[in-house]
Motif scaffolding. Structure first.
Motif, short mmCIF file in Angstrom:
data_model
loop_
_atom_site.label_atom_id
_atom_site.label_comp_id
_atom_site.label_asym_id
_atom_site.label_seq_id
_atom_site.Cartn_x
_atom_site.Cartn_y
_atom_site.Cartn_z
N GLU A 173 5.02 -44.59 -8.69
CA GLU A 173 6.44 -44.34 -8.88
C GLU A 173 7.09 -44.21 -7.51
O GLU A 173 6.54 -43.54 -6.63
CB GLU A 173 6.69 -43.06 -9.70
CG GLU A 173 6.23 -43.15 -11.14
CD GLU A 173 6.58 -41.90 -11.92
OE1 GLU A 173 7.41 -41.10 -11.43
OE2 GLU A 173 6.01 -41.71 -13.02
N SER B 51 10.93 -43.67 -5.26
CA SER B 51 12.36 -43.37 -5.20
C SER B 51 12.87 -43.94 -3.89
O SER B 51 12.17 -44.71 -3.22
CB SER B 51 12.60 -41.86 -5.26
OG SER B 51 12.17 -41.25 -4.06
N ASN B 52 14.06 -43.57 -3.48
CA ASN B 52 14.58 -44.06 -2.21
C ASN B 52 13.82 -43.53 -1.01
O ASN B 52 13.91 -44.09 0.09
CB ASN B 52 16.06 -43.70 -2.06
CG ASN B 52 16.95 -44.57 -2.92
OD1 ASN B 52 16.60 -45.72 -3.18
ND2 ASN B 52 18.07 -44.04 -3.36
#
Length: 409
Positions: free
Chosen positions: A340, A342-343
């Protein structure tokens, strides 16, 4: 290139690693301003060669410089060329380089009095630069996007009549690289004041003759830490390294303690060792804001050792040679693990039995190739476009072959 591992290979060996690209490129810009600096041990990577060629073949009018994939060269040259009166030059690179933003640095140079025009999309290379004598002595710049923008300004600051004070907006990313720049300047006699809110670089018109020996590259050493971590046991001797290194990625020695690797210094070498039966953690959590170039190496090590990880501070990876977060997710998941992103983070949920014969895409990114190569110690795989390693470590494949990682093209 297909990779496999020979279990009969030796687990003790020595090797010399090429000079640090980061240090080499900083001193090349300083040498351009102070020619009586002599440099030894420069990196032999593509990025350093491109920068060296640009600086040594520069003409005043009508020149065109192609830095290919060399992001450091693009940033450093944008600032340096803008500060050279009467110069007219086009600065361009590869297709991917023209997708990597440079607007923050261009706006800073314009504010200082530089004359830069975009020849393509606004905020991106290629650039048409008309060099000027820059007179202003203060500038504010966002500090959270790329430390290379700030370094580029620091490196040309000694040539300003009154030096330059750089005010830092927002949290600084990759701070060790700014400390490296400050130390490089100080080593040739330039006075630098490095604070949380600002950096002041004092003017310098001349320096005493100086010979600089460039330390080997800790980022390159990280791939051998990964190899050893994925082996049952062994000892490697790597040179040439300094205990009080300027390089932020020297933290690899601290990080890889988590994988059972011990580091000790012996003269100008490091001895890294792993004993059999080391107890490994089930999960590691690291903030890599200061050392983002280690993210790919650590993530793949965790994949090979079946260790979950949560890596944060990775916001700069999206604007590297490729979007490294997306690339890591795509390639790691080919082996059966789950990722996973994210930014600014990556979370890995590993898989005990990795898929065999996976083809790893490298996306014209040298670190993708080198980070995944050690995984061959655990599972056969193929690295696509392996020649990309020349960007920072031209003889990488020759070096890891000595470990027993067999290569079939």
């Amino acid at each position: 290139m297909k990779l496999s591992f020979s279990q009969s290979s030796i687990s003790k060996f020595k090797l010399h690693i090429t000079g640090s690209k980061s240090i080499s490129n900083r001193y090349l810009i300083l040498k351009a301003q102070f020619p009586n600096i002599e440099l030894s041990g420069l990196s032999d990577c593509d990025d350093t060669r491109v920068l060296h060629k640009a600086l040594t073949t520069l003409k005043e009018k009508g020149d065109e410089i192609d830095i290919h994939h060399a992001g450091t060269a693009m940033r450093f040259l944008t600032a340096y060329l803008s500060s050279l009166p009467n110069l007219e030059v086009v600065l361009k690179g590869s297709k991917r380089m023209h997708e990597r933003p440079i607007g923050i640095l261009v706006e800073a140079m314009r504010e200082l009095g530089g004359h830069i025009k975009y020849l393509g999309s606004e905020g991106f290379p290629p650039l048409k630069i008309h060099g000027k004598s820059l007179q202003k002595d203060k500038i504010s710049i966002p500090a959270s996007v790329s430390s290379q923008y700030i370094t580029a300004l620091m490196l040309i600051a000694p040539s300003f009549k009154n030096g330059l004070t750089i005010y830092l907006q927002s949290k600084v990313t990759s701070k060790p690289y700014l400390m490296m720049t400050a130390a490089s300047l100080k080593s040739i006699g330039v006075e630098v004041d490095l604070q949380e809110s600002h950096i002041q670089v004092h003017p310098k018109t001349k320096i005493e003759p100086k010979t600089i020996a460039v330390e080997s590259d800790w980022s390159s050493a990280s791939y051998f830490y990964s190899c050893l971590a994925l082996m049952d046991q062994g000892e490697f001797e790597l040179s040439t390294f300094q205990k009080n290194s300027l390089q932020g990625d020297s933290k690899v020695a601290e990080f890889y303690k988590l994988f059972g690797i011990e580091t000790r210094f012996k003269g100008d070498s490091i001895l890294i060792s792993k004993k059999a039966g080391v107890l490994l953690p089930e999960k590691i959590e690291l903030d890599l804001n200061d050392t983002p170039d280690l993210a790919q190496t650590i993530a793949v090590t965790c994949l090979g050792l079946n260790i979950a990880c949560n890596l944060t501070g990775l916001h700069t990876l999206k604007v590297k040679e490729t979007d490294r977060l997306v690339a890591l997710k795509t390639e790691i998941e080919k082996f059966g693990a789950e990722v996973e992103i994210s930014n600014e983070s990556l979370q890995l949920s590993p898989k005990a039995n990795l898929k065999e014969s996976v083809s790893v895409q490298t996306y014209q990114d040298h670190r993708m190739a080198m980070a995944f190569a050690p995984l061959a110690i655990k599972v056969d795989l193929t690295i696509l476009n392996p020649e990309v390693v020349s960007k920072s470590f031209p003889d990488f494949w020759e070096k890891i072959k000595a470990l027993g990682i067999q290569q079939n093209r």
